[in-house]
Design an enzyme around this catalytic site. Structure first.
Site: not given
Length: 693
Positions: A105, A369
């Protein structure tokens, strides 16, 4: 008497040249800008400081409180954070846990003053290079500062306040105290606040007894507590833990020998299996954004409807149990929401007990699609109309040749029919005409946050997205074009009844899709259900939707809506293996149909406004010309003027025929041939097929 001294000419002051005047003006402008900049900076600083939140909670424990999650009608869904935990001292925390957190971190934690200029610059450079956010520049101190905020806002003011608080914290506390406060309060997923609560909740032991691997797994949670939770996805959590150990080696905090000896065996507790936990896992990661540090038991009322949740679970179970094995389909996901974004149901997989990975919120898959929704919407906004005609033909773009599903081409075809039959060539043509960046802009406007590349196959859904953002995008139509942002929390109270957060009534704001465009897009989506690839999923009421199938049948989608409920379905396999010819109009459509049919048992049918009937009248009585023979650039303004004049009355037109069409029999079947014969006619009909890459 004044004495004047006459100097020789060589001592006379020379006139300033042009460069000197420019330099002087630059200096004066710079000083003036600095003065005004300082004044503005002081004012901004004062504005940010005057309402800084209290920092008293930084010294309070936040890990041992219970969070009750309720459904929309007040029924208990689950309790989070049901563990007794300790507020640890620095000496109680295992050294390898602290090192794992620092290595992953904030490697310069013991060197910076609360803001790491070097780390921030590096992160910005990497983000610019990648074209998206891939690294964060926040320090551990800044992350600790975030927990004092009690609202989920993301504003420049808040970021400035976080920075001010981080610097203040660094001056007020030692580095060891800052690390201790952070690890005692940071959110660790699944309702656990602080490393001790997380250790007991995930591993059944106090944090002081964590092994290296367990510490690495907890440190890995900090980047994304819900995504990397072992309750969500054990494989991903272990993979993340391995990366944390590699970070420790890279930072010089762990030898390669010890890292190689650590192995990967990590035993976590089992979580009770129930599909509703997909929703609570997704929701729990948002709690800190709303209430900051938790210093009391909480009661959270959500949007989840348990009745609809059971319908969603049953629909997936029914279809996959009956056809999944035969068609090589292992997984499915479903999410349903109101047109305003209120999450009603969420199922992230076939069995929560076997896999907690949420395929509705976390899986990035090709939408096929179903993504054509965006180029067609962009085309309508650019002035194209549902009955404009295109040529379905073989095309080539930079050496790439998209093909239709049956590798057949129909020649002249209307935009409406091309969308209903999911014709690839026309979709690609439309995206090229309006511009790929325009298509991406439309998708972004409707809430698609996944990375989208402006590639030639953009219109065919080859970029990866997730089911929740696709469903949210479609919800803009039944919401009449107003903005939609999905949400799951209605209210947060303390156990004593104090309200900490209450969602304000929805304010419509400005439309993001024009009302006329909404009606035209509705017409296209209704045609899919009545005459196109979605006809097997239609109900005995007006529906609109779109199918989607990715390359080699790896993913199948169905996203659609009624005026009251929007739902999206995905089916496929986690290992990305192809299904056995499954398209969006088959199994995914069946799951959608079963869910929507059960959901609407007590909901009164309502019509979906379209412009279909009015436009047909216009074509018969006014135009008479073939759209493919027109010069579009000269016609766009004329057509737009026409629609601006007549669309005011569109909602009252042609609703009777729409309602009647929804009760037609569903005798057509999907086929790979160019023509099929209706049982009621000897005349050849247009092919009703699913089109995809």
């Amino acid at each position: 008497m004044k004495l004047r001294l006459k100097l020789p000419k060589i001592f006379k002051r020379r006139k300033r040249g042009g460069n000197s005047r420019l330099f002087s003006k630059t200096i004066r402008f710079g000083l003036l800008a600095a003065i005004w900049g300082s004044i503005v900076g002081v004012l901004v600083l004062g504005y940010c400081i005057h309402d800084l939140p209290s920092t008293e909670k930084l010294t309070k424990a936040a890990s041992s409180h219970q969070i009750r999650i309720l459904s929309s009608d007040g029924q208990l869904i689950t309790n989070l954070g049901e563990v007794s935990s300790d507020d640890l001292s620095y000496e109680d925390i295992p050294e390898h846990l602290i090192n794992a957190v620092i290595a992953t971190e904030d490697r310069r934690f013991f060197k910076h003053f609360g803001f790491d200029i070097y780390g921030f610059t590096r992160a910005m450079f990497e983000n610019l290079k990648a074209g998206q956010v891939v690294q964060g520049g926040s320090t551990i101190t800044q992350q600790l500062a975030k927990v004092v905020f009690l609202s989920p806002e993301r504003t420049i003011k808040r970021k400035i306040q976080e920075l001010i608080l981080a610097i203040w914290i660094e001056q007020r506390f030692t580095k060891k105290e800052i690390m201790t406060m952070y690890l005692n309060r940071v959110y660790m997923g699944s309702g656990f606040f602080g490393v001790d609560a997380a250790a007991r909740g995930y591993f059944g032991k106090p944090a002081r007894y964590l092994t290296l691997n367990e510490s690495a797994m907890l440190a890995g949670l900090l980047k994304a507590p819900t995504r990397y939770s072992p309750f969500t996805d054990k494989k991903l959590a272990k993979k993340r833990a391995t990366q944390v150990i590699a970070n420790m080696v890279d930072a010089g905090m762990l030898s390669k020998k010890k890292a190689s000896q650590s192995g990967t065996a990590i035993q976590t507790k089992q979580k009770q299996a129930n599909s509703r936990y997909y929703f609570t896992d997704w929701l729990s990661g948002q709690i800190p954004d709303y209430v900051g540090i938790i210093d009391s038991d909480l009661v959270i009322t959500t949007t989840l409807d348990l009745r609809l949740q059971s319908y969603a679970e049953e629909a997936i179970k029914k279809v996959l149990s009956e056809q999944g094995d035969d068609r090589n389909v292992k997984q499915a996901a479903l999410v349903a929401m109101t047109p305003q974004g209120e999450i009603l149901a969420m199922v992230g997989g076939r069995d929560y007990g076997q896999s907690q990975f949420n395929r509705a919120a976390q899986a990035q898959r090709q939408p096929g699609s179903s993504f054509k929704f965006f180029p067609y919407l962009a085309a309508l906004e650019a002035g194209y109309l549902p009955h404009d005609e295109f040529i379905d033909e073989e095309i080539e773009i930079d050496g790439w040749r998209p093909k239709n599903y049956d590798e057949e081409y129909r020649g002249e075809i209307s935009m409406k029919t091309a969308f209903a039959l999911s014709i690839n060539s026309v979709a690609v043509k439309i995206a090229e005409m309006v511009g790929r960046n325009r298509v991406i802009e439309v998708a972004r406007r409707l809430g698609i946050e996944s990375p989208l590349l402006p590639i030639a196959s953009l219109a065919l859904g080859t970029n990866e997205v997730n089911l929740m953002e696709m469903t949210q995008a479609y919800a803009h139509l039944p919401n009449d074009g107003y903005p939609v942002r999905m949400y799951g929390i209605k209210e947060i109270k303390t156990a004593a009844g104090e309200t900490l957060y209450k969602r304000a009534p929805s304010s419509p704001g400005g439309r993001v899709i024009d009302k006329n465009i909404v009606a035209r897009m509705n017409a296209l989506l209704k045609e899919v259900m009545e005459e196109g690839t979605g006809r097997k999923a239609r109900l005995l009421r007006e529906t609109a939707g779109k199918t989607g199938t990715s390359q080699d049948f790896r993913d199948a989608w169905f996203v659609g809506f009624t005026p009251q409920v929007v739902a999206g379905v995905w089916i496929g396999n986690d290992d990305d293996t192809p299904m056995d010819g499954v398209t969006g109009g088959t199994l995914a459509g069946q799951i959608w149909m079963h869910f929507m049919k059960d959901t609407h048992q007590t909901i009164e049918p309502r019509s979906i406004p379209t412009d279909t009937g009015l436009f047909n009248w216009f074509r018969r009585n006014w135009s008479g010309n073939r759209h493919s023979d027109r010069n579009r650039n000269n016609e766009e303004a004329e057509r737009q003027d026409f629609w601006n004049n007549v669309m005011e009355d569109v909602e009252s037109e042609d609703q009777d025929t729409s309602a009647e069409s929804s009760t037609e029999n569903n005798s057509g079947t999907e086929t790979d041939t160019q023509e099929w014969i209706s049982p009621d006619s000897e005349e050849p009909q247009k092919p009703q097929i699913e089109i995809h890459l």
